[in-house]
Write a protein that holds these residues in place. Structure first.
Motif, PDB file in Angstrom:
ATOM      1  N   LEU A   3       0.810  -1.220   0.000  1.00 41.70           N
ATOM      2  CA  LEU A   3       0.000   0.000   0.000  1.00 41.70           C
ATOM      3  C   LEU A   3       0.843   1.270   0.000  1.00 41.70           C
ATOM      4  O   LEU A   3       0.440   2.293  -0.537  1.00 41.70           O
ATOM      5  N   PHE A   4       2.019   1.201   0.620  1.00 40.87           N
ATOM      6  CA  PHE A   4       2.801   2.431   0.758  1.00 40.87           C
ATOM      7  C   PHE A   4       3.229   3.007  -0.583  1.00 40.87           C
ATOM      8  O   PHE A   4       3.596   4.165  -0.677  1.00 40.87           O
ATOM      9  N   LYS A   5       3.170   2.182  -1.612  1.00 45.72           N
ATOM     10  CA  LYS A   5       3.555   2.705  -2.927  1.00 45.72           C
ATOM     11  C   LYS A   5       2.521   3.685  -3.470  1.00 45.72           C
ATOM     12  O   LYS A   5       2.822   4.496  -4.339  1.00 45.72           O
ATOM     13  N   GLY A  65       2.278  -1.631   4.897  1.00 47.56           N
ATOM     14  CA  GLY A  65       3.180  -2.650   4.369  1.00 47.56           C
ATOM     15  C   GLY A  65       4.648  -2.361   4.588  1.00 47.56           C
ATOM     16  O   GLY A  65       5.509  -3.090   4.081  1.00 47.56           O
ATOM     17  N   TYR A  66       4.945  -1.304   5.335  1.00 50.25           N
ATOM     18  CA  TYR A  66       6.351  -1.059   5.650  1.00 50.25           C
ATOM     19  C   TYR A  66       6.837  -2.121   6.630  1.00 50.25           C
ATOM     20  O   TYR A  66       6.087  -2.586   7.485  1.00 50.25           O
ATOM     21  N   LYS A  67       8.101  -2.441   6.495  1.00 48.59           N
ATOM     22  CA  LYS A  67       8.753  -3.276   7.501  1.00 48.59           C
ATOM     23  C   LYS A  67       9.326  -2.294   8.511  1.00 48.59           C
ATOM     24  O   LYS A  67      10.242  -1.535   8.204  1.00 48.59           O
ATOM     25  N   VAL A  68       8.741  -2.280   9.693  1.00 48.97           N
ATOM     26  CA  VAL A  68       9.129  -1.265  10.678  1.00 48.97           C
ATOM     27  C   VAL A  68       9.915  -1.899  11.818  1.00 48.97           C
ATOM     28  O   VAL A  68       9.482  -2.902  12.388  1.00 48.97           O
ATOM     29  N   ARG A  69      11.050  -1.323  12.112  1.00 52.01           N
ATOM     30  CA  ARG A  69      11.723  -1.693  13.360  1.00 52.01           C
ATOM     31  C   ARG A  69      11.516  -0.549  14.338  1.00 52.01           C
ATOM     32  O   ARG A  69      11.995   0.555  14.149  1.00 52.01           O
ATOM     33  N   TYR A  70      10.719  -0.859  15.350  1.00 50.02           N
ATOM     34  CA  TYR A  70      10.298   0.153  16.323  1.00 50.02           C
ATOM     35  C   TYR A  70      11.035  -0.131  17.629  1.00 50.02           C
ATOM     36  O   TYR A  70      10.834  -1.172  18.249  1.00 50.02           O
ATOM     37  N   VAL A  71      11.904   0.794  17.997  1.00 47.40           N
ATOM     38  CA  VAL A  71      12.709   0.626  19.211  1.00 47.40           C
ATOM     39  C   VAL A  71      12.230   1.629  20.259  1.00 47.40           C
ATOM     40  O   VAL A  71      12.136   2.829  19.976  1.00 47.40           O
ATOM     41  N   ARG A  72      11.892   1.125  21.402  1.00 52.93           N
ATOM     42  CA  ARG A  72      11.481   2.005  22.497  1.00 52.93           C
ATOM     43  C   ARG A  72      12.179   1.541  23.772  1.00 52.93           C
ATOM     44  O   ARG A  72      12.008   0.400  24.197  1.00 52.93           O
ATOM     45  N   ASN A  73      12.942   2.430  24.344  1.00 52.28           N
ATOM     46  CA  ASN A  73      13.780   2.023  25.472  1.00 52.28           C
ATOM     47  C   ASN A  73      13.040   2.047  26.804  1.00 52.28           C
ATOM     48  O   ASN A  73      11.975   2.648  26.946  1.00 52.28           O
ATOM     49  N   ILE A  74      13.645   1.418  27.762  1.00 51.74           N
ATOM     50  CA  ILE A  74      13.232   1.526  29.164  1.00 51.74           C
ATOM     51  C   ILE A  74      14.389   2.202  29.892  1.00 51.74           C
ATOM     52  O   ILE A  74      15.520   1.707  29.861  1.00 51.74           O
ATOM     53  N   THR A  75      14.107   3.336  30.495  1.00 51.89           N
ATOM     54  CA  THR A  75      15.147   4.009  31.264  1.00 51.89           C
ATOM     55  C   THR A  75      15.123   3.450  32.679  1.00 51.89           C
ATOM     56  O   THR A  75      14.205   3.713  33.447  1.00 51.89           O
ATOM     57  N   THR A 364     -24.807   0.462  -5.330  1.00 58.29           N
ATOM     58  CA  THR A 364     -24.343   1.133  -4.129  1.00 58.29           C
ATOM     59  C   THR A 364     -24.539   2.633  -4.317  1.00 58.29           C
ATOM     60  O   THR A 364     -24.089   3.200  -5.306  1.00 58.29           O
ATOM     61  N   SER A 365     -25.243   3.234  -3.370  1.00 56.74           N
ATOM     62  CA  SER A 365     -25.578   4.655  -3.531  1.00 56.74           C
ATOM     63  C   SER A 365     -24.581   5.552  -2.803  1.00 56.74           C
ATOM     64  O   SER A 365     -24.942   6.529  -2.153  1.00 56.74           O
ATOM     65  N   TRP A 366     -23.333   5.176  -2.867  1.00 56.99           N
ATOM     66  CA  TRP A 366     -22.328   5.959  -2.156  1.00 56.99           C
ATOM     67  C   TRP A 366     -20.990   5.700  -2.820  1.00 56.99           C
ATOM     68  O   TRP A 366     -20.744   4.590  -3.296  1.00 56.99           O
ATOM     69  N   ASN A 367     -20.125   6.711  -2.823  1.00 56.93           N
ATOM     70  CA  ASN A 367     -18.828   6.499  -3.442  1.00 56.93           C
ATOM     71  C   ASN A 367     -17.828   5.932  -2.433  1.00 56.93           C
ATOM     72  O   ASN A 367     -17.133   6.656  -1.731  1.00 56.93           O
ATOM     73  N   LEU A 368     -17.793   4.609  -2.421  1.00 50.85           N
ATOM     74  CA  LEU A 368     -16.948   3.934  -1.442  1.00 50.85           C
ATOM     75  C   LEU A 368     -15.461   4.187  -1.648  1.00 50.85           C
ATOM     76  O   LEU A 368     -14.712   4.339  -0.692  1.00 50.85           O
ATOM     77  N   GLU A 369     -15.060   4.226  -2.904  1.00 52.08           N
ATOM     78  CA  GLU A 369     -13.637   4.416  -3.192  1.00 52.08           C
ATOM     79  C   GLU A 369     -13.149   5.781  -2.702  1.00 52.08           C
ATOM     80  O   GLU A 369     -12.089   5.888  -2.109  1.00 52.08           O
ATOM     81  N   ASP A 370     -13.949   6.804  -2.952  1.00 52.81           N
ATOM     82  CA  ASP A 370     -13.578   8.145  -2.481  1.00 52.81           C
ATOM     83  C   ASP A 370     -13.491   8.179  -0.957  1.00 52.81           C
ATOM     84  O   ASP A 370     -12.576   8.763  -0.384  1.00 52.81           O
ATOM     85  N   TRP A 371     -14.471   7.540  -0.351  1.00 53.52           N
ATOM     86  CA  TRP A 371     -14.481   7.520   1.107  1.00 53.52           C
ATOM     87  C   TRP A 371     -13.243   6.820   1.650  1.00 53.52           C
ATOM     88  O   TRP A 371     -12.586   7.309   2.558  1.00 53.52           O
ATOM     89  N   LYS A 372     -12.948   5.678   1.064  1.00 52.35           N
ATOM     90  CA  LYS A 372     -11.795   4.901   1.520  1.00 52.35           C
ATOM     91  C   LYS A 372     -10.508   5.728   1.395  1.00 52.35           C
ATOM     92  O   LYS A 372      -9.695   5.784   2.314  1.00 52.35           O
ATOM     93  N   GLN A 373     -10.356   6.382   0.256  1.00 54.24           N
ATOM     94  CA  GLN A 373      -9.147   7.185   0.078  1.00 54.24           C
ATOM     95  C   GLN A 373      -9.116   8.338   1.077  1.00 54.24           C
ATOM     96  O   GLN A 373      -8.047   8.720   1.549  1.00 54.24           O
ATOM     97  N   SER A 374     -10.276   8.871   1.426  1.00 49.67           N
ATOM     98  CA  SER A 374     -10.283   9.975   2.388  1.00 49.67           C
ATOM     99  C   SER A 374      -9.808   9.503   3.759  1.00 49.67           C
ATOM    100  O   SER A 374      -9.227  10.277   4.523  1.00 49.67           O
ATOM    101  N   CYS A 375     -10.040   8.235   4.053  1.00 49.24           N
ATOM    102  CA  CYS A 375      -9.483   7.675   5.291  1.00 49.24           C
ATOM    103  C   CYS A 375      -7.961   7.651   5.226  1.00 49.24           C
ATOM    104  O   CYS A 375      -7.272   8.024   6.181  1.00 49.24           O
TER     105      CYS A 375
END
Length: 492
Positions: A3-5, A65-75, A364-375
Motif C-alpha cells: 500500500l505504501f507505494k 506494508g512497511y517493515k518497521v523496526r520500532y525501538v522504544r527504550n526503558i530508562t 451502491t448509492s455511495w462512493n466507497l472508493e472516495d471515502w476509503k481514500q479519504s481515510c
RNA sequence: GGCAUCGUGGCCGAGGGGCUAGGCACCGGUCUGCAAAACCGUCUACUCCGGUUCGAAUCCGGACGAUGCCUCCA
C-alpha cells in the motif's frame, strides 16, 4: 503490491517545523526510535498518550506494508533528581523509600508499564532495550566523543562541552534555542558543579558512596548521563542515521537536543531524518506529571477509583478519546470529554456491528472508493486520527441509512466497506469491541434475559405496572434495557 | 526574563484566505403502551485591535490570555 507505494505520508518534522513528505532511507523499511518511560513509578496517563500516539504511527506504517523496526527504550539506570552534584538517583531514592532493591523497582514498574500498554491494546515495540543493558555501548560513545574533543573529564565525571561543540556545529537547532541567549540567561549555580559551563551536560557521572546503581568505567565507578542511553541504543539497533525519532514534547529540550549533539560529536552524522513530538495531556489545564502529583493513573480510570471521573471507563474508550485529538495538540482530560467520547465510540461500534445485517441491493448509492481514500488521506496527513474518525462516522451514517433503506449497497461493496472499516478501527487505531465481549455471557445474562421475557409477557398483557417495575428496578441495579425492533437487549 | 506552541459554537475537538469536519449536549422528529435506547434532522463558531486582500477564523503586526520548555519528566 504494498500500500505504501500508493499512499504518500507527510510527517510534521519538529526540526524543520514543516510537514514533509516521508521518504524512508531504505525503501519499504522504517527505523523508528521512541523515548520510553523511566520506570520508577506507575506509568501515568500522560505517558500513555505519547506511547499511544506512536503506536498509531507504528500501526499505520505496518498497515501500509512497511517493515518497521520500532525501538522504544526503558530508562532503568536512574538519573539525578537535580543538576547539583549531590543529587540523588531517583530509582535509588524510590528503592530506599520502599525498602527494596533498585532493580526490584525497575522490574515492578516495567511490568506495570507493559500491563497498562497491553490494556490499551498497544503493540509491543520490535525491540525494547534497557539503559542498564547498554552501559558498554554508552562508555564506547563517551570515549569517541572525548577523542573528538567535545567532552572533558573532571573528578571522575565526563561532561559534554556544549560551547566547544557549538563552535563547529549548531547546538539548539531542534528546539530553536540560541546558545548565546542561554548563556546570558542562565542563573549561576552554587558553584558546586564540575561543569565548565551550565549548559554542559553529563555523559558520565561519578557515583557518590551512597549511590547504589554504579558501573565501572575508565573514569570512575559511576553511571551514564541520561541523554546518552538513547544515542547508544538508537545507534546500535537502527544505525547512525535512521528515519523517525519520537518522544514527548517535553523531551525536545534538552534531551533530544543533546542526542543530536552527541551523535554529531560522535560520528559527524545527523542521526534522524524526522523528529516527531507528541503533545502533552493536561489535567485541570496543567501538564500531568509524576513530580507534581497532577496525574491520574490508567488503572484508576479503568476501575473508577478516582476523584475526577463519575464512573469507570474502558481503556479502549480512553484511547478513542485521545485519538479524537491530533497528537500534536494539547489535550485536556475531563469527565465530560470522556463521556462524550464513550457515546461516540458506542455509536461507531454499533454501526460496525450492524454491517452484517444490511440488505443487499444491486447498486451502491455511495462512493466507497472516495471515502476509503479519504481515510488514507487523513492518516497520510501527519497521522490525523481525528479526521480519520470523522470519516469513520461518515461510514456509520451510511450504514444506518442502508439499514433504514434510505441508501443501498451491493454485496461486493459491503465486503469492501467492512474490510476497510475493520482495518482502520481495529488494525490502525487498535480499538477493541468491548461491548460485544462483555455483556452477553454467563449466568447473569441468562437471568437478565429471563426478566426480559417476563417483562415482555407483562407488556403483551398490558400489565404495564409489572413491566415498568422490572425495567426500573433493573435500571436501579445498573442494567439498562434497550428495546429494539429485533427484541430487547441490555447493557451493564 | 528567554524560546516555543496555542486561543474555534453550550462542551470536546479538526481545519487553516472564498467550498465553512466530526463527536457530545440541547431542541425537533421517527419508533414506543409510556419511556429509555436507536436512528434522522436542526443549531454556523473561530480572544481583541489594526493591516494586506475583491474576500481573513485562516496571512502579517500588536495587545491580552493559556500552556509547555529553559532543572528530572511522555
Amino acid at each position: 503490491m504494498s500500500l505504501f507505494k500508493n499512499q504518500n505520508i507527510k510527517i510534521y518534522n519538529s526540526i524543520s517545523k514543516n510537514k514533509e513528505v516521508f521518504k524512508p532511507i531504505n525503501e519499504g523499511a522504517v527505523g523508528m526510535y521512541v523515548c520510553g518511560p523511566t520506570v520508577y513509578s506507575n506509568v501515568h496517563l500522560g505517558n500513555c498518550r505519547t506511547f499511544l500516539s506512536f503506536d498509531l504511527v507504528f500501526r499505520y506504517l505496518n498497515h501500509l506494508g512497511y517493515k518497521v523496526r520500532y525501538v522504544r527504550n526503558i530508562t532503568d539506570a536512574g538519573h539525578l533528581e537535580n543538576d547539583a552534584d549531590s543529587g540523588e538517583d531517583r530509582i535509588a531514592k524510590k528503592a530506599r523509600i520502599e525498602e527494596i532493591e533498585p532493580m526490584e523497582v525497575v522490574q515492578r514498574y516495567t511490568i506495570d508499564f507493559h500491563n497498562t500498554m497491553a490494556k490499551f491494546n498497544a503493540l509491543p515495540p520490535s525491540i525494547e532495550p534497557t539503559a542498564t543493558g547498554h552501559i558498554v555501548e554508552q562508555i564506547g560513545i563517551i570515549k569517541e566523543i572525548l577523542k573528538n574533543g567535545f567532552a572533558y573529564e573532571k573528578n571522575g565525571s565526563v561532561y559534554f562541552d556544549v560551547l566547544k561543540f557549538n563552535e563547529s556545529h549548531h547546538y539548539g537547532r531542534l528546539s530553536g534555542r540560541n546558545l548565546e541567549d542561554m548563556v546570558t540567561n542562565t542563573r549561576e549555580l552554587d558553584g558546586q558543579s564540575d561543569k565548565k559551563n551550565p549548559q554542559d551536560f553529563a555523559l558520565w557521572k561519578k557515583a557518590e558512596p551512597q549511590h547504589i546503581m554504579r558501573w565501572p568505567s575508565p573514569w570512575s565507578d559511576g553511571f551514564p548521563g541520561w541523554h546518552l542511553e538513547c544515542t547508544a541504543m538508537s545507534t546500535k539497533y537502527l544505525g547512525e542515521h535512521f528515519d523517525i525519532h519520537g518522544g514527548g514534547m517535553d523531551l525536545k529540550f534538552p534531551h533530544h537536543e543533546c542526542e543530536i549533539a552527541q551523535s554529531e560529536a560522535y560520528n559527524e552524522q545527523n542521526p534522524v531524518n524526522y523528529w516527531m513530538h507528541a503533545n502533552m495531556l493536561t489535567l485541570n489545564g496543567q501538564k500531568m506529571a509524576k513530580s507534581t502529583g497532577n496525574n491520574i493513573l490508567p488503572n484508576e480510570i479503568f476501575t473508577g477509583n478516582n476523584t475526577i471521573l463519575s464512573k469507570p471507563f474502558n481503556p479502549t474508550v480512553v484511547k478513542f478519546f485521545m485519538y479524537q485529538a491530533h497528537y500534536r495538540s494539547i489535550l485536556d482530560f475531563s469527565n465530560d470529554a470522556l463521556e462524550a467520547a464513550e457515546k461516540g465510540y458506542n455509536r461507531l461500534m454499533e454501526a460496525f456491528n450492524n454491517i452484517g445485517k444490511l440488505p443487499i441491493e444491486a447498486k451502491t448509492s455511495w462512493n466507497l472508493e472516495d471515502w476509503k481514500q479519504s481515510c488514507y488521506d487523513a492518516m497520510n496527513d501527519d497521522f490525523n486520527s481525528p479526521i480519520l474518525i470523522a470519516q469513520l462516522f461518515e461510514a456509520a451514517k451510511f450504514i444506518n441509512a442502508v439499514k433504514d433503506q434510505k441508501a443501498t449497497i451491493t454485496e461486493k461493496d459491503l465486503e469492501g466497506l467492512k474490510a476497510t472499516l475493520s482495518a482502520f478501527i481495529f488494525e490502525v487505531l487498535g480499538l477493541q469491541d468491548v461491548d460485544s465481549e462483555s455483556s452477553n455471557t454467563g449466568k447473569l445474562s441468562d437471568i437478565v434475559n429471563l426478566l426480559i421475557n417476563l417483562r415482555n409477557e407483562a407488556r403483551a398483557n398490558k400489565d404495564f405496572a409489572t413491566s415498568d417495575k422490572i425495567r426500573d428496578e433493573l435500571a436501579a441495579i445498573g442494567i439498562q434495557l434497550k428495546d429494539g425492533k429485533e427484541g430487547t437487549t441490555f447493557i451493564l
